[in-house]
Structures are given as C-alpha cells and as structure tokens.
Design an enzyme around this catalytic site. Structure first.
Site, mmCIF file in Angstrom:
data_model
loop_
_atom_site.group_PDB
_atom_site.id
_atom_site.type_symbol
_atom_site.label_atom_id
_atom_site.label_comp_id
_atom_site.label_asym_id
_atom_site.label_seq_id
_atom_site.Cartn_x
_atom_site.Cartn_y
_atom_site.Cartn_z
ATOM 1 N N CYS A 1 0.817 -1.227 0.000
ATOM 2 C CA CYS A 1 0.000 0.000 0.000
ATOM 3 C C CYS A 1 0.842 1.265 0.000
ATOM 4 O O CYS A 1 0.399 2.303 -0.487
ATOM 5 C CB CYS A 1 -0.952 0.008 1.192
ATOM 6 N N CYS B 1 7.594 0.741 4.751
ATOM 7 C CA CYS B 1 7.303 1.754 3.729
ATOM 8 C C CYS B 1 7.302 3.163 4.295
ATOM 9 O O CYS B 1 7.409 4.134 3.546
ATOM 10 C CB CYS B 1 5.972 1.456 3.043
ATOM 11 N N VAL C 1 11.076 15.034 12.411
ATOM 12 C CA VAL C 1 10.466 13.733 12.131
ATOM 13 C C VAL C 1 10.935 12.719 13.159
ATOM 14 O O VAL C 1 12.141 12.542 13.368
ATOM 15 C CB VAL C 1 10.820 13.255 10.701
ATOM 16 N N PHE D 1 -18.679 -13.211 -10.153
ATOM 17 C CA PHE D 1 -19.128 -12.771 -11.482
ATOM 18 C C PHE D 1 -20.558 -12.229 -11.498
ATOM 19 O O PHE D 1 -21.393 -12.638 -12.292
ATOM 20 C CB PHE D 1 -19.039 -13.946 -12.459
ATOM 21 N N GLU E 1 -15.649 -19.505 -5.298
ATOM 22 C CA GLU E 1 -16.453 -18.287 -5.374
ATOM 23 C C GLU E 1 -17.727 -18.322 -4.539
ATOM 24 O O GLU E 1 -18.229 -17.282 -4.124
ATOM 25 C CB GLU E 1 -16.866 -18.031 -6.823
#
Length: 1335
Positions: free
Chosen positions: A36, A66, A257, A906, A1252
């Site tokens: 992300c 990250c 920071v 679907f 599914e």
C-alpha cells in the site's frame, strides 16, 4: 549510517540512501513486501530493536518499512522475515506454524503476518490469545479470512487452543447436545486441519542476540550529530537536546520527524518536499502524568496502563479514555512509530487523542533556545488560532495530563467504518466538572473531530450550560445548541453531512448517559429518569474485539485409502513455507535485469474530454528519463477487442492511461509522470451513474432475458404486489500484490518475454501480439504465482501487459511496470455496481406467484467482461426459489468510469442480494419471518430452472435443514428477541441465507484445459498445466491428483510455472473451475502414462517406481500432453432462453448473528455458521480456507467496503485509509464451517469448485443487520418495510434506525413513551435511507 539488518552491520552511503526502508530492502531482501505504501496493510512489517542505555533493556517493536526513514535507523537492529528463518537454513516455529495451520493462501501478506507474531513473541514468549489478535490488528489479508492466521498464533499461547464453550471451559465436542462426531449418515466428520505434534518446539532462548556493536554505540557518551546528504535532501539527526534546539533556530521550516507517520504520507501522496529534515536520536521520556514527546503511542499506552493500575479510579478517567482509543487507533506498527508529540502538534482534524487530551486539560510543554514555556492543549490550539501556534524554533518537550477528580468525568468516543485501524467518521472528547456533591455543572468541555478542517470545540454551547443540572432537559438543550454551533456545510469534504450531524448528538448522548450513571453510583438522590430504564444503558457498552474461535468440519479420509494417497487430506499449500519465509518469488522480487527501465503511467484527470495537447518536454528533461510512450508508438492495434491501450484524441474516464514514462528508477519515472502537461476540452455528456446511463440510453451490451410462465397474467391473480429497487455498490479487488509486469524484449525475431501475475495467459499473449503486430508465437507469458487476483487479473493484465510491451519495444530495454496501490485502484476498477428493480406478486400466505426483475450494471467505459457478467447475473437470478412466473432482464450500462471487470462470483453476489431483498420485503408484508418465506418458496424436488435446466435441490434442502438445526437458529432468534426487548439502543439480528450457485461458464470453449506431465529417469515428475496459482492452492491440488494417479508420494512431484510456451491457448483460471478442468487434464495425462507403464509393472510387480521408469526408458514416451479441447459441455440458447448453461450446481446456507449500535450505526458480527455442499473435498484445508476467505470478502462487500466517487467521476477511495477491507477485528467471534457431503460424478473425484460460492454467503451478515435495524424500527413505531442498500455502512444503519433530522427532539419523546408506552403515533417517521455515491 551504522545499523544492523538481520544481525549484519550495514553502513549506507549518503548518496545512495533512499528515504524509506522499503526500497533498500527491495534491492537486498525481497521477503518484505510492498503493497500500500502508506503503512495501512502491514505487508512490509519488520521488527526494529533498540537498546536503551538508561534501563539497559532492549525494546522490540513492529514497524512498516514503507514509512520508516532509513536515516532514522541509526543504532537500531532491523529484523526482516529472512532474519527470522529460511528454508536454506532453518525455519522458525512462527513460519512453520503459519504454514502448517494453513494461514497462508496467496502468501503476499504472509511475511508481514510472520513479523507481527514474531515481534510479539520476542516481547511475550507465552502470549495470550488477546495479544495475538492485537498484534495482527495492523495486518491485512485478502485471502484467508484471518481465522487460520490467528489459529497459528494461538498455538504459542499457554492456554488450550481447543474450542472452549464460553464460560464453561469445556469443549463443545464433549456435550451430547452439541455432538458433531457424525453429522450425516455413514460419513465420519473430522475437525482438525493440522497436527500440533508435528510442530517444532519454540525456544525463546535461541533467538539472535542484539548486536554488541550497537550497544556500544548507544552507550557512547560522545555521540555526535549525524548528517546524511542525499541528492535532493539532507537529513540531520541530533543526539542532544541543545543541538536540536540550535538546528531549529537555524532551520525553522524544517520538519522534525520521529515516526514519519505524518510527514511521510504527505511527501508521497501530497507531493510535499522538504530539502532538510530534522530528527532526534535520544527519546525524551518523563514519568508520572508528564509524558515525553518522544514516546511512541505504544509506549504511551504502556505508561498509561501502568498509571491506571497504580492510581485510584477517580484519578485516571482521562487516562482510561485515552487507553480505550489507543487500542483501536491505527495498527500496532503505526502506534509504535507515531509519537505523542508528533500527534499532538500535527493537530489532524481526525485525531482520536487530541479531543480527549483537550477535555482532560492537558498542557503542552515547549522548549527552544530561549527557554521553556507552556501552552494549553485547548480549543485555541486545536483550531489553530495564531496566538496558540508553536514558534518556528520551538519543539514539544512533553505533554502533561492532569489527574481527574471525583466530580470530574472525562470520556472519549469515536465511530469509524471499521472497529480498528480506521480514521474516525466522528470522534469526541468530553469532560464535565460538577459542584461537589451535586449534579450542577461547574465546567463543561466538548471537542469533536472529523466535523471540520480542525478539531472543533463546542465552547459556546458549554458556556450556556454552566450552572445547569445534569438532567434530560439539559441534554435536549445541549443537542439543540451544539447542532447550531457546529455547522457542517452541505459540500463538506467527506460527505455524510446529516450522518455526521447525527453522530455529534449520538456521542453527546452517550456521554450524558455515562455521566448520569456515574453520578447515580456516587449519590442515590440523582437516580431517576433514564437511569430507571436499564434498557437505555446498553448504549454505553463498546463492542469488544474478541479472539475468534470455531470449528471446521469436513469428511474424514476413508481408512481404506492408501497412506501415501494425499487426496482428501488437509495438505499444506505447496508454497506455504516459502510464503512464510519470504522466499516465494513474485514478479517484483525477480532480480534487476541489465539496462532495465521502470514505467509510470500518466492518467486522465477528466471523465470525458478531448485531448488538446500533450506536453512531455519537462518530463523528458528530468534526470534518468529515457522516453515517453504514447498511442503513436503502438506498432499494431491500439484498440484490441474494443479496449484501449493508450488514449488517443479523447479520454473517456478518469484514470485512463494517456501515456507512460520510462526511466532508470521507479522514483524518476513517477516524478517525470507528474511533469507531463495535458490540456483538455470537456465533452458532454459525462455519464457517471447507472441512472444517468439510463437517462441517456447508454449501454455496452444488448439486453439478456430469461422468462417462464406468464408474468403479466399472474400479477392479476395475486393478493399483493410490491415494487422496489436495490443498489449494490462496487468493490475493489484489493489483491495484496498490485498489478506488476516485467517485459523483456529479445534480440531476435521480435520475441518478447513477459512475467506477470495473471489469470489468463492466453489473453495477455493475444493483446501483446496484437499491439506489437507480431504472431502470438513470438510472445511468451510466464507466471509462477500472483499475490491474489479475485478476477482482477483476468483481463486487466492483458491491457497493462500490452502497454508494457509497447514501451519495451520502443526503448529496446526491459521494462518493469509496478502499479502503486492508488493507481491500481484508479485504473483497473473492480466489481460492477448494480441497480436491481423488482415487481413481486404473492399470496397472503407468502407464496410468490410472479416476479419481474431488471438488473443494470455499471460497466464503465469499455466492454471488458461486462457481457459475461450480465449473462451470469440473469442465469443465476432466481437463487434457490421456484417462482412459476418469472422474468429477468439484464443489461450493462456504458459510463465514463474505468471499465469494471471480473470479480469473484461474477455478478452473483450483487444480483442475489436483490432476490433476498424482495424475499425480506414479502415477509414484512405477510407478517412472516424471512426464513419462513424462504422455506415456503424454496425448490423442494427435482425441477427445472427458469432457463429449463434440470437440477436436484436435495443437497440444498439438507444444507438448509442442517444449518437451522446445528446453528440453533430458532433458539438464538428467540434469545435475540429477548435481548432486544431489554436494550433500546443495541439490537441483535439473525439471518439465514440459502444459495444455489452454478460453477463454470455457459460457454464450452471456456471450460477446456490442458496439462503436460514429464517423468524423468530418476523417477521425479514434472507437472505443468494451463491453470494459474494465486492463492487458491491449484498447484497443490494438481500434485495431489498426480500423486494418486501415478501412485507415488507427493515429494516425487514438482509443479512448474504456467506458461504459454509449455501449455498454449489455455483459458482463464476463474469461475471456480481451476481444479475441475486442469485436474482432469492432469488426471488424463497420468492415466495414459500409467497405462503405458502397466506392461512393465506386470513383469515386476514388486519393483519400485524408479525401477519401472528406468526400464521404461527407450520403450515408450514418458512425457505426454493431454488437451481437453471441449471440457464440460455447456450451452445457452439466448433466443430460446433455455439451455444447459453450467456443468453442475453447488449449494450452501449461511447463518449470521450481529449486534447493532443504533446510536452510531456500528455493528459487531457475533457468530457465523456455514454449511456448504462440498461433495468430496480434494483438500479440506485449502477448501475451508477458500470458503472462509470468500465469506469475509463477501462480508466486506456488503458492509465496510465503500467506493466513493465525485460527481465528476474521480475515485476518492484509493488506499487503505479510505477503503476498508475487513481486518481481523471484523471476523466472526465464533466461526463454524461444515462441509456437507454429496455426489458430483462429472467432476474429478466427485469434488466441487468452492472458490467463489461463499462470497455471496457473506450477505447473511447484511441481512442480519437488516433484521436488527428492523427490530429497532419496530420498537420506535417506524415502518418495518424499508430498503437497505449495500454496503450497509454505519451511516446507512444509523440513518435507517431513526429520523436523522429530529434526533435530539425524538429522544425526549422516546424516553417518555418508553416508560408509558403511549402516543406511539408521534414516533412514526418514514426513513427511506441515505444512498451515498450511487454508481
């Protein structure tokens, strides 16, 4: 910069230092995954350890790589998943148990899960189940549904992990009334998916030591300022407070920071740039009620917890309010990075802590070169009044939080889309002081977050209430005053204006009740009014976050089955250990290739416009930029199959790719893409919603229709007719690995090799060949695994692959194209939003005689898979109900949004909600329960569907019966009704939802498969097929099939990557058909090979496999390709509206129970029971994982996952902060899954495809919520016939419980009426519901 990574000392050179840790690890250690980029998913979790020279202790804590600035890691020891354990050396028990407990599917999130649990164990070697759940609060998984991950962590707990009946300490298996040893005749049921005896022991003493060099560094009394000089920025770390203050004087605009949770996202997502950044190495800590600004929020939590445990309760009201919010604020990783000082001084409008601190009269202690001073953390500071701002040279030293007193009440409240790790929709901090011994208000403070650009104080309201008594009249006046004072404009950012105004009052009411109850305990004279009604007090109880528990039941393997035959056993995923160690290689993990370039897209900012000009001059002038690629550079067709590679002359949606930039690094490519200047001229109409498309007659496809009986005539002979419409919004795939492509041009014959995560290699090959104008034989597509797909990697990789290939073709260099999460969500779209309209005719006894249903889906700007989605919707539109006169029509609308595409189910998960909605509406009109209407109208015998296909509903009836009985549905329903009578503001709801699901695609050519099996001279076997592995365990099942058919151990068999080179023309891996088709292909290949081997076996029946294979050499072929050219025979004649559209049916029933907070709209999923027709499971562990994961993903579709678009077609929800998939706190507290045995002779080993089906079963949560809301409305005298659109967000739940415009007035009426039970007509308000961002 000295630090250590996995015990190895690392010294980074200045010019090569990236800002965050992730790029550094991506080059050296690929186990840590990037997903992300904003610290919201936990995939990049690593452990940071620091030595504190003052207390001589080492602190271990999780962080997201990250966001961690690599320059901030001076003196720290970083441990990644590689440092925990490896297949090459020794795997760690955490990794082993995650794998063997089946807690990994696609595996992309698994390294992060390992690191979160591992870090917990470093601090708590024998954790509690609650600690396990808390530790995983910052990690997202899209595949598993979390329960199996938690289960792996619970194996380290001292207490038993067996199912404990709540409060009894006994196992439910031991009680006769709950006996589940044998559920069905002659079928023995197993409940254990793994064997704990196989686990290696966990010995905490064997963990790596903290590097001694770092201890010496930390204890060095002569630390000096550290400066890191990059190409564009400078980072300075101070080691003394005086040095830091000197720097603040010299560089007043430089940010300070510490955790980087505020500055980091601004740099990345808001393009802020800081040429100089300051940091501080030594954390300033204080004791007691003065907390150092450098305390992380996790340390703050520990400090407050210690104070609360030591101090009298009346002194710790502020601390306990803060602790409650700290439990759910962000995830553990962010709480360990973010600091108290940074959180306070950044003053975000959504802050959960600042309103409480302000209400508790906290003081901010500042320091600068000129000395120290204090400012109040009050309304002036929070609302950014100039006189309350920090001076540029000042820093926050600490925050003082006073003790509360006996007559002082402090509380914090919040409501978010999810229970944990989500920004608050509205939060509040409130406090009130009374004159001693009275209920007369001496001082009152109310602060609200997320209702304006800053945290807002209701100071005028509070002033007017001073001196008032704390009674119901005061509350009524307070509601009126606060709504007048806090104004949220209609166009406010974030929308939900009326809901947020309602929450302002709801949270005030909760505070009123809490204080009222506190006063009553202190002085009996204050009792009366609301306190006499215990049913109102349930509003005060927050939903707890419980550790999930449950039982999974599946068929045991026949004891007569050979021991080495793995079919039917819960076999671990073939790559599970590699997932857990980070050694499973995904596309971005592949090593850099010489002269490799990175690609970044430039996308349209307009929904429908003419492109006037594209200016790339500034982009080309930037360092590292090689080229800009546009439609002019496509050698072949830029519009394959009505799709568009690069926009040319015109853009038709926001997010359409106009050009791409190729550069030597990802950072350079992204920066250059921002410099491309595009001039537009808007074109009308701009169509965004389904309603707008209908108005403009804008469609992508022709209408599909099925019909039986005489619908119109039947409407004339029924007792009642109802009409309505239901909206089901779209859904983002949110696979953990974003779309990633590596294209490598070859030097000869215009060949191109592509590596990418995909579901349909042939489609990618086709698009690339068409774009490059070369034969398909020149294009080779390879795939080993993908980090999740869910339909999102069926057609989209073809488009992105072709774009990448064109860039590689033009530059003549390898191209790596990695979509950032926000770009992936913007460009690739997701599930089709749906509008369903129905007209239902029925008798008073609940029998439905006629139904006319219309479905419209938002297909977006190009066809993609919309036609097939509409086909599936129409064909599956009756669900489990026989309606003799039935008509269904469906059509895909063309709009100016990115093209929606395939998604798990679907279209079935959207359309069938409409079916169950009208079933519920009929029940309301007939004064019957929804389950009674379902039972009355359910198929009961061998029948034909509306499109005249024969099927047997017996497994459906069995699932229905077992679910009602084994879930104790009726007893729990009665218990819920009793609960609802006793609780006004909390309501429980139950729903049981049946499902008739069809597996496969109604076109035979899409049901084919092929396999290639090699047997080598040493007896080892290589299995290759056309199926793609993205977490469902397809490769694992193929090994099981080959093992049984060849009668050899699984260890002899190796599954190889999927490639267009080895198995050409393969169809997509989708529609739950992967095992069915590819399994048959592998089976057939192995059976033919074994038939060829039989003469040798007969000559030497006691020989070994290796002997037979060696003897075979030279006498026959020992590799074989089998192609199932036709596969399952399906057909559908749309002109006749009949056919055998699907190979077989799969049935299931789900029962869910929820509790709803009627004041806020929050809900809690208490329990789910799933009974699903699995026939015979080839691998129960994988199949149960699919069922649980599908259910949780479906639950997300129907509750928390909300896509928000602007009227101009701009997608707002483009990351983890704005789009909330379910996290571990959202899964059922009790989760039971039962596989019901049936027969399916046409599938391999009588199995069924379960990938599914369970997605739709998540709707049982949606309808349980509706049941709870109905109970609330019934008690309030409101109509119980109402429409609840999907997703059932807190906003929709709250606004359907009561009229939002008169909330504060209604309360005073309700209180009186609830006691006297009179004048109910005064309470009848028609609520139609609030529909947000209708697409």
């Amino acid at each position: 910069m000295p630090c250590s990574v996995n015990i190895q000392m690392v010294h980074c050179r200045n010019s090569n230092v990236p800002f965050s840790l992730t790029p550094f690890l991506a080059v050296h250690l690929t186990g840590t995954k990037y997903s992300c980029g904003e610290g919201g998913c936990g995939s990049c979790t690593v452990m940071v350890s620091r030595y504190n020279p003052k207390n001589k202790k080492i602190r271990h804590y999780p962080v997201t790589a990250c966001l961690v600035p690599i320059c901030s890691l001076y003196g720290a020891a970083v441990t990644t998943v590689e440092g925990v354990g490896s297949i090459k050396t020794r795997i760690h028990p955490v990794q082993e148990r995650l794998a063997k407990c089946h807690g990994t599917q696609c595996g992309f999130c698994s390294p992060g899960m390992v690191m979160s649990i591992y870090t917990l164990l470093r601090n708590h070697p024998e954790p509690t189940p609650d600690q396990i759940t808390k530790a995983l609060g910052g990690n997202l998984c899209r595949c598993t549904g979390y329960r199996l991950i938690v289960e792996s962590g619970k194996t380290f707990c001292e207490e038993s992990t067996a199912c404990q009946m709540k409060g009894s300490g006994k196992c439910c298996m031991d009680q006769e009334e709950n006996c589940i040893c044998i559920l069905f005749c002659f079928v023995e049921i197993c409940t254990k998916l793994y064997n704990e005896d196989e686990f290696q022991p966990f010995d905490p003493s064997q963990e790596p030591i903290f590097p001694p060099e770092l201890i010496r560094m930390a204890e060095d009394p002569n630390k000096r300022r550290l400066t890191f000089q990059g190409k564009r920025t400078t980072w300075i770390t101070s080691v003394t407070l005086s040095d830091l203050l000197e720097l603040k004087v010299n560089f007043p605009q430089a940010p300070l920071v510490m955790g980087n949770t505020e500055v980091g996202p601004r740099i990345k997502f808001e393009d802020e740039f800081y040429p100089l950044t300051l940091s501080f190495y030594s954390t300033i800590l204080f004791s007691g009620v003065t907390i150092g600004a450098g305390y992380s929020l996790a340390q703050l939590n520990d400090a407050l917890g210690s104070i609360v445990s030591e101090q009298p309760k009346e002194k710790t009201k502020t601390y306990r309010a803060l602790l409650k919010h700290l439990r759910t604020l962000a995830g553990p990783q962010i709480r360990n990075m973010a600091t108290l000082g940074g959180h306070v001084v950044s003053r975000p409008n959504y802050s959960d802590l600042n309103p409480i601190l302000a209400a508790g009269n906290a003081i901010i202690n500042l320091i600068s070169k000129d000395g120290e001073r204090q400012i109040a953390l009050d309304s002036k500071f929070l609302e950014r009044a100039p006189e309350a701002n920090l001076k540029s040279e000042e820093i926050v030293l600490s925050v003082s939080i006073p003790h509360s007193t006996k007559w002082h009440f402090v509380s914090g409240m919040r409501l978010a889309q999810c229970q944990e790790n989500a920004f608050a929709i509205v939060n509040a901090g409130m406090s009130v002081k009374f004159e001693d011994g009275t209920d007369t208000i001496k001082d009152l403070q109310m602060f609200y977050g997320s209702v304006g650009p800053t945290v807002v104080s209701a100071s005028q309201t509070c002033k007017q209430l001073i001196g008032r008594q704390w009674d119901d009249q005061m509350l009524s006046d307070a509601c009126r005053l606060v709504l007048d004072e806090i104004y949220i404009p209609p166009a406010a950012e974030g929308g939900m204006v009326e809901y947020r105004r309602t929450l302002i009052i709801s949270l005030l009411f909760k505070f009123y009740l809490k204080v009222r109850r506190g006063l009553n305990k202190m002085v009996n004279d204050f009792s009366g009014g609301l306190e006499a009604q215990e049913k109102f007090m349930s509003a005060l109880e927050d939903f707890p976050i419980e550790t999930p528990q449950g039982i999974q039941m599946f068929q045991c393997v026949d004891p007569r089955q050979p021991p080495q035959d793995p079919v039917g056993h819960p076999v671990m995923h073939q790559s599970a250990i590699k997932h857990a160690t980070g050694e499973a290689v995904y596309i971005d993990d592949m090593p850099p290739i010489a002269q490799e370039l990175f690609l970044a897209p430039v996308t349209s900012t307009r929904a429908h416009a003419k492109i006037i000009s594209i200016d790339v001059s500034e982009a080309l002038a930037l360092p590292g930029v090689v080229d800009v690629i546009t439609a002019e550079d496509v050698p072949g067709d830029n519009n394959p199959q009505e799709e568009i590679l690069y926009a040319q002359n015109e853009v038709i949606c926001v997010g359409q790719i106009i050009c791409t930039v190729a550069a030597d690094t990802h950072a350079h490519a992204k920066e250059a893409a921002k410099q491309v200047k595009i001039t537009y001229e808007d074109i009308e109409p701009r169509i965004i919603t389904i309603e707008q498309a209908l108005e403009h007659n804008s469609f992508l496809t022709a209408e599909r229709k099925i019909e039986q009986g005489n619908v119109e005539q039947a409407f004339k002979h029924v007792d009642q007719i109802i009409e309505g419409e239901v909206h089901v919004e779209g859904q983002e795939h949110f696979y953990m690995e974003t779309q990633t492509i590596l294209a490598i041009p070859k030097e000869e014959d215009k060949e191109m090799v592509l590596h990418l995560g995909m579901q349909y290699p042939t489609h990618v090959q086709d698009f690339v060949a068409t774009a490059l104008n070369v034969p398909r034989s020149r294009i080779a597509c390879h795939m080993r695994r993908a980090g999740g797909a869910f339909g999102g990697k069926a057609s989209k990789p073809a488009l992105l692959g072709a774009i990448t290939a064109v860039a590689a073709n033009k530059t003549g260099r390898p191209i790596r194209f990695i979509l950032e999460r926000g770009d992936d969500m913007l460009i690739t779209a997701g599930r089709h939003p749906l509008l369903g309209k129905y007209k239902i005719g029925f008798m008073n006894n609940g029998v439905i005689k006629s139904a006319d249903v219309e479905y419209y889906v938002n297909g977006g700007c190009t066809p993609d898979e919309s036609e097939l989605v509409v086909d599936i919707i129409v064909l599956k539109s009756e669900n489990t109900y026989y309606i003799p006169n039935f008509r269904c029509r469906g059509r895909a609308c063309k709009t100016n949004l990115p093209s929606n595409t395939a998604f798990r189910g679907f279209g079935f998960p959207q359309s069938t909600v409409v079916v169950e909605a009208y079933i519920t509406a009929v029940a309301s009109q007939c004064n019957l329960s929804p389950e009674e209407i379902r039972e009355i109208n359910m198929y009961k015998r061998i029948s034909k569907t509306a499109y005249k296909d024969m099927f047997n509903p017996e497994p459906l009836r069995r699932c229905w019966k077992e679910c009602l009985e084994k879930s104790s549905f009726y007893a729990r329903k009665q218990a819920a009704e009793e609960f609802n009578k006793k609780n006004y503001w909390k309501k429980k709801g139950l729903s049981v939802i049946p499902m008739k699901f069809t597996v496969g695609i109604p076109y035979t050519y899409l049901n084919q498969a092929a396999a290639l099996v090699h047997i080598y001279l040493d007896g080892s076997v290589l299995v290759i097929h056309g199926g793609c592995e993205f977490g469902q365990g397809l490769y694992t099942k193929m090994v099981q099939v080959a093992s049984r058919e060849l009668n050899i151990p699984s260890s002899y068999i190796h599954p190889y990557e999927t490639s267009t080179v080895t198995v050409p023309n393969a169809v997509f891996t989708a529609a739950s058909m992967g095992t069915d088709t590819n399994g048959k292909a592998v089976q057939n290949a192995c059976q033919i090979l074994m038939a060829r081997l039989q003469p040798i076996i007969r000559k030497n029946p006691k020989g070994k496999w290796e002997d037979w294979v060696n003897h075979w050499w030279g006498s026959a072929f020992i590799s074989l390709l089998i192609s199932l050219l036709r596969g399952y025979q399906t057909n559908m004649d749309w002109e006749k509206e009949e056919g055998h559209a699907f190979p077989y049916y799969l049935y299931g029933v789900s029962c869910s129970e929820v509790e709803v907070d009627c004041l806020t709209g929050a809900h809690k999923l208490l329990r789910t029971d799933i009974f699903i027709d699995a026939a015979f499971s080839i691998n129960p562990a994988l199949d149960i994982g699919q069922v649980e994961g599908g259910f949780i993903q479906g639950m997300g579709l129907y509750t928390t996952e909300e896509l928000k678009y602007s009227p101009e077609g701009v997608l707002y929800s483009r990351g983890t902060n704005d789009y909330k998939i379910p996290a571990v706190a959202e899964i059922p507290e009790e989760f039971y899954v039962t596989f019901v045995r049936s027969q399916n002779p046409i599938a391999i080993y009588s199995s069924k495809g379960l990938g599914e089906a369970s997605m739709f079963l998540g709707s049982s949560v949606f309808f349980a919520i509706q049941d709870a809301v109905t109970a609330a409305r019934r008690e309030r005298g409101l109509t119980t016939s109402f429409t609840l659109n999907s997703p059932a967000t807190p906003e929709l739940i709250r606004m359907n419980c009561m009229d939002q415009l008169n909330t504060y007035l209604i309360w005073s009426i309700i209180w009186k009426v609830s006691v006297k039970q009179t004048n109910k007509n005064n309470l009848k308000y028609q609520v139609t519901g609030s529909h947000i961002n209708r697409i």
